[in-house]
Design a protein around this motif. Structure first.
Motif, short mmCIF file in Angstrom:
data_model
loop_
_atom_site.label_atom_id
_atom_site.label_comp_id
_atom_site.label_asym_id
_atom_site.label_seq_id
_atom_site.Cartn_x
_atom_site.Cartn_y
_atom_site.Cartn_z
N UNK A 360 26.59 -5.65 -19.32
CA UNK A 360 27.80 -4.85 -19.12
C UNK A 360 27.86 -3.59 -19.96
N UNK A 361 26.99 -3.46 -20.94
CA UNK A 361 27.06 -2.28 -21.81
C UNK A 361 26.20 -1.12 -21.30
N UNK A 362 25.53 -1.29 -20.18
CA UNK A 362 24.69 -0.23 -19.64
C UNK A 362 25.56 0.95 -19.22
N UNK A 363 25.34 2.11 -19.83
CA UNK A 363 26.16 3.29 -19.54
C UNK A 363 26.06 3.72 -18.08
N UNK A 364 24.96 3.37 -17.42
CA UNK A 364 24.78 3.79 -16.04
C UNK A 364 25.77 3.12 -15.10
N UNK A 553 20.00 -9.14 -25.55
CA UNK A 553 21.38 -8.87 -25.13
C UNK A 553 22.21 -8.60 -26.38
N UNK A 554 22.25 -7.33 -26.78
CA UNK A 554 22.92 -6.95 -28.02
C UNK A 554 24.40 -7.31 -28.02
N UNK A 555 25.06 -7.12 -26.88
CA UNK A 555 26.51 -7.36 -26.83
C UNK A 555 26.84 -8.82 -27.11
N UNK A 556 26.04 -9.74 -26.57
CA UNK A 556 26.29 -11.17 -26.80
C UNK A 556 25.96 -11.53 -28.25
N UNK A 557 24.93 -10.90 -28.78
CA UNK A 557 24.57 -11.14 -30.18
C UNK A 557 25.72 -10.77 -31.11
N UNK A 558 26.35 -9.63 -30.86
CA UNK A 558 27.49 -9.21 -31.68
C UNK A 558 28.69 -10.13 -31.47
N UNK A 559 28.88 -10.57 -30.22
CA UNK A 559 30.01 -11.45 -29.92
C UNK A 559 29.90 -12.78 -30.65
N UNK A 560 28.67 -13.29 -30.84
CA UNK A 560 28.50 -14.56 -31.56
C UNK A 560 28.90 -14.41 -33.03
N UNK A 561 28.63 -13.23 -33.62
CA UNK A 561 29.06 -13.00 -35.01
C UNK A 561 30.58 -12.97 -35.10
N UNK A 562 31.20 -12.31 -34.14
CA UNK A 562 32.66 -12.26 -34.13
C UNK A 562 33.23 -13.68 -33.98
N UNK A 563 32.59 -14.50 -33.12
CA UNK A 563 33.05 -15.87 -32.93
C UNK A 563 33.00 -16.67 -34.21
N UNK A 588 28.87 -2.10 -30.13
CA UNK A 588 27.95 -2.90 -29.32
C UNK A 588 28.63 -4.10 -28.68
N UNK A 589 29.88 -4.38 -29.05
CA UNK A 589 30.58 -5.52 -28.48
C UNK A 589 30.85 -5.29 -26.99
N UNK A 590 30.92 -6.37 -26.19
CA UNK A 590 31.34 -6.21 -24.79
C UNK A 590 32.73 -5.58 -24.74
N UNK A 591 33.01 -4.87 -23.64
CA UNK A 591 34.30 -4.18 -23.51
C UNK A 591 35.45 -5.18 -23.70
N UNK A 592 36.42 -4.79 -24.52
CA UNK A 592 37.58 -5.64 -24.77
C UNK A 592 37.44 -6.49 -26.01
N UNK A 593 36.20 -6.80 -26.41
CA UNK A 593 36.01 -7.66 -27.57
C UNK A 593 36.38 -6.94 -28.87
N UNK A 594 36.34 -5.60 -28.84
CA UNK A 594 36.69 -4.89 -30.07
C UNK A 594 38.17 -5.09 -30.41
#
Length: 758
Positions: A360-364, A553-563, A588-594
């Motif tokens: 989901x983080x792909x700018x394209x 998958x960087x976004x999921x990696x960051x989300x696990x730290x937040x969890x 790098x978090x998925x949209x909304x996770x910030x």
């Protein structure tokens, strides 16, 4: 059936087209009746004399066999191609127009001998004359209807099996391409329905054939007969010199008879798609579709897709690859289609979807979603609805407009399961679980062989606390060979809420070695945190992070730290929670996770950092329903509570929409109410968490709510109730890690109750 039903039909419903009752009725008859019954008063006959003039023309035409002339104030039929020796079409049209004008003039200037013309002069007061005019129209219509006993060709309930185009030209560019093009034009129709690809593949498996096998005429007919379908559509292209001849044939699957057949020609490759689109439109008409829907839903095929056959070929390969191998295999073909035609709207739309599913983080994703939306007027109606809905959802994040678009899609194409399925997903996200249930059931009714609706229906039953029914739906899906990691996540959750350890263990085993294991580890971490098992919860978080890193998958990696930061906060380890949040890359978090990360910052007292994240979201996502109506008021409430103003926190929480979407909002309200000295109201909020058994069932707040209830009872002086709630919490945390601040504080509060011995 009733007067009310008649009124509703007159006011709101389009009448059944004459051609559906009698396919042999002349085109001009349908034009007269259609004009008389138009819902728009400005498009109907304005006087009885106008109606009489057209009926007289029809009568004269039927008596003399003379070719139809253009009727006054009605669109002329498309002129036929002139035969050798005949005057040019333009001359014929001019002659017809002259005759029509003369007929109109005679009708308007003739004497008062005609009752109809006398009625026109006398006005609407002569109701008997009006009745006579209506009767005249009815008699003419019934006469033509009874002219032939043949019934309607197809109905809205019938499906067409689409066979692969037979290509005898030797040119590979037509292979698969023309079949896809025909599908676009048929799917544009609210009347005709293509038999879903998933059910075609399933039938091929039953026939012990490869599910990717070409659908020949013989195979198509067998699929029809096995499934009890009415018709199939075949196509063929051949070359005669520089001319391409395409034949479309709708065939009765039971008898093999042709229901409708049309042939078109194209002078050169670049004219093939345009000619094919025209042929399909004419075939739709012959199969019984009304003029009204044809006029509204008939985008030129080369505009609805692309003028480039090579681009269409690449697009077709992408669709085929996506069905067989998934999104990653389809992306290069979509990109190739856009290289050949940068204005290919649906290639942009599907590429955005594929990229979004892959990461989901792909700018394209945003680039292609926006470009597709800019080109939405170049596509067919169902494709426009697809593009618009995804644009509102992914780019504007406007929930109300997204739902409105899907509802319009469902009304316009009532046999399409996609809008119902996507509505179910949206309703799940906003806590409208009864609507989720209804939409999921409808999606399954329309498409019983796709995996998605079953997960949505099972999720709806889970959210509503109907656990046995949720499990039965998943078993039903498995019996049909439909299975995804989401289904196994649901089964794990069902095992947790029903204390079925064997079911939970089976899901853990299923996920082992699969990419989905990273999501399952987070589930297991939540369940461990709910019981105060800190080491186990953190370990599952670390395993999820490692898997996300291995898959890139960087976004999921960051989300696990937040969890893990949230886990530590719920345990009362605030310094550890702060350390985790400091390691998270918000970008790098998925949209909304910030916003979730900002919420943790606010609860930890770092209100300025939290405020900065909120302001950035408000500026960058001004149309986001999630930000404006859910995230922002909750975050402001957390800041107000952290700054010692619980009443302001409560005022902010009143602005939150979709409270039932998770258990966080009632818990946050209860915290603010307790801080404001309103324990009775706090108890009412906490009770919701326990009543909503299937909502967020793995959340650590499910157990912590018992602790907050105990504190509310203490404030009310109800020490017996407080004692019971403390014991319920301590029982849930009976295997919790020793030394956790929340556990130590709960024990101390319990032992301080009157009548409790340490």
């Amino acid at each position: 059936s009733s007067t009310v039903a008649i009124f509703d039909s007159i006011l709101n419903k389009e009448p059944t087209p004459v051609v559906r009752v009698n396919p042999n009725a002349p085109f001009e008859v349908e034009q007269v009746i259609g004009k008389a019954l138009s819902k728009d008063p400005g498009l109907r006959y304005q006087t009885a004399a106008d109606l009489a003039a057209d009926l007289r023309r029809l009568r004269k035409q039927s008596e003399t066999g003379y070719p139809s002339a253009s009727m006054a104030s009605m669109p002329a039929a498309e002129p036929a191609e002139a035969a050798e020796g005949e005057p040019p079409a333009s001359d014929v049209s001019a002659a017809q127009s002259a005759r029509a004008a003369a007929a109109t003039e005679r009708a308007e200037t003739s004497g008062s001998s005609s009752k109809i013309e006398a009625l026109n002069q006398a006005g609407a007061r002569h109701w008997k004359g009006i009745a006579a005019a209506i009767l005249l129209l009815a008699v003419a219509a019934v006469g033509y209807i009874w002219w032939s006993s043949r019934g309607p060709v197809l109905t809205e309930e019938d499906y067409l099996v689409l066979t692969d185009f037979v290509n005898t030209t030797g040119e590979e560019v037509f292979d698969g391409t023309l079949t896809q093009a025909v599908a676009v034009k048929i799917e544009e129709s609210p009347f005709l329905n293509i038999y879903p690809e998933e059910q075609v593949r399933e039938t091929l498996r039953f026939m012990e054939r490869d599910e990717d096998e070409r659908i020949t005429r013989d195979i198509g007919r067998e699929i029809c007969q096995r499934r009890g379908l009415r018709a199939m559509l075949t196509g063929e292209i051949s070359a005669l010199g520089g001319t391409y001849v395409m034949t479309l044939n709708a065939v009765d699957c039971q008898t093999g008879d042709s229901l409708a057949r049309h042939q078109v020609e194209a002078e050169g490759q670049d004219q093939v798609l345009a000619a094919l689109g025209d042929g399909v439109a004419r075939l739709r008409r012959e199969l019984g579709e009304s003029l009204a829907t044809l006029e509204r839903y008939d985008a030129p095929l080369e505009q609805a897709t692309t003028k480039s056959l090579e681009a269409m070929k690449a697009f077709t390969l992408a669709i085929e690859a996506r069905a067989r191998e998934g999104d990653a295999a389809a992306v290069p073909h979509f990109e190739r289609a856009l290289e050949l035609d940068p204005n290919f709207a649906m290639a942009h739309a599907y590429l955005a979807t594929a990229l979004s599913n892959l990461g989901p983080q792909d700018d394209r994703v945003e680039t292609h979603r926006i470009r597709a939306f800019e080109l939405r007027d170049r596509v067919s109606e169902p494709e426009r609805l697809y593009i618009t809905a995804h644009y509102y959802d992914d780019i504007l994040e406007d929930l109300d407009k997204t739902i409105e678009t899907y509802e319009m899609w469902a009304r316009t194409y009532p046999r399409d399961w996609t809008p119902h399925n996507n509505l179910a997903v949206l309703y799940n996200g906003i806590g409208e679980y009864e609507k989720q249930l209804e939409a999921s059931r409808k999606a399954i009714e329309l498409q019983p062989d796709h995996v998605f609706p079953y997960g949505n229906l099972a999720g709806a039953f889970l959210n509503l606390g109907r656990f046995d029914e949720a499990r039965a739906v998943l078993e039903q899906a498995r019996s049909r060979g439909l299975d995804t990691h989401q289904h196994h996540n649901l089964l794990f959750t069902l095992g947790a809420v029903t204390d079925d350890e064997e079911l939970m263990a089976a899901q853990a085993e299923w996920h082992r070695g699969k990419p989905s294991a990273m999501f399952h580890h987070f589930q297991q971490g939540q369940l461990a945190a709910q019981a105060g098992k800190r080491a186990e919860a953190i370990d599952h978080g670390e395993q999820a992070e490692a898997l996300a890193r291995s898959f890139g998958i960087d976004s999921i990696e960051e989300a696990t730290r937040l969890g893990r930061g949230w886990f530590e906060y719920h345990f009362g380890n605030y310094d550890a929670a702060r350390a985790w949040i400091d390691r998270v890359s918000f970008e790098a978090l998925p949209r909304g996770f910030d916003l979730g990360a900002a919420m943790l910052l606010a609860k930890l007292g770092e209100t300025e950092r939290a405020r900065a994240v909120l302001e950035r979201n408000l500026e960058e996502r001004p149309t986001s329903t999630f930000v404006q109506s859910f995230g922002a008021p909750r975050l402001r409430a957390a800041q107000a509570k952290a700054e010692g103003d619980p009443e302001q926190a409560l005022a902010e929480l009143k602005q939150v929409r979709f409270e039932r979407a998770n258990v966080d909002v009632p818990y946050e309200k209860a915290e603010a109410l307790l801080a404001a000295g309103r324990p009775q109201e706090a108890l009412a909020e906490l009770e919701k968490i326990h009543q909503w058994k299937g909502v967020d069932p793995l959340s650590p707040l499910k157990s912590l709510a018992h602790l907050e209830k105990a504190r509310a009872y203490v404030e009310l002086g109800d020490f017996d109730a407080a004692r019971n709630s403390y014991l319920e919490f301590l029982e849930l945390w009976s295997e919790a890690e020793e030394g956790l601040p929340v556990l130590e504080k709960a024990r101390a509060e319990y032992e301080a109750l009157p009548g409790v011995r340490g």
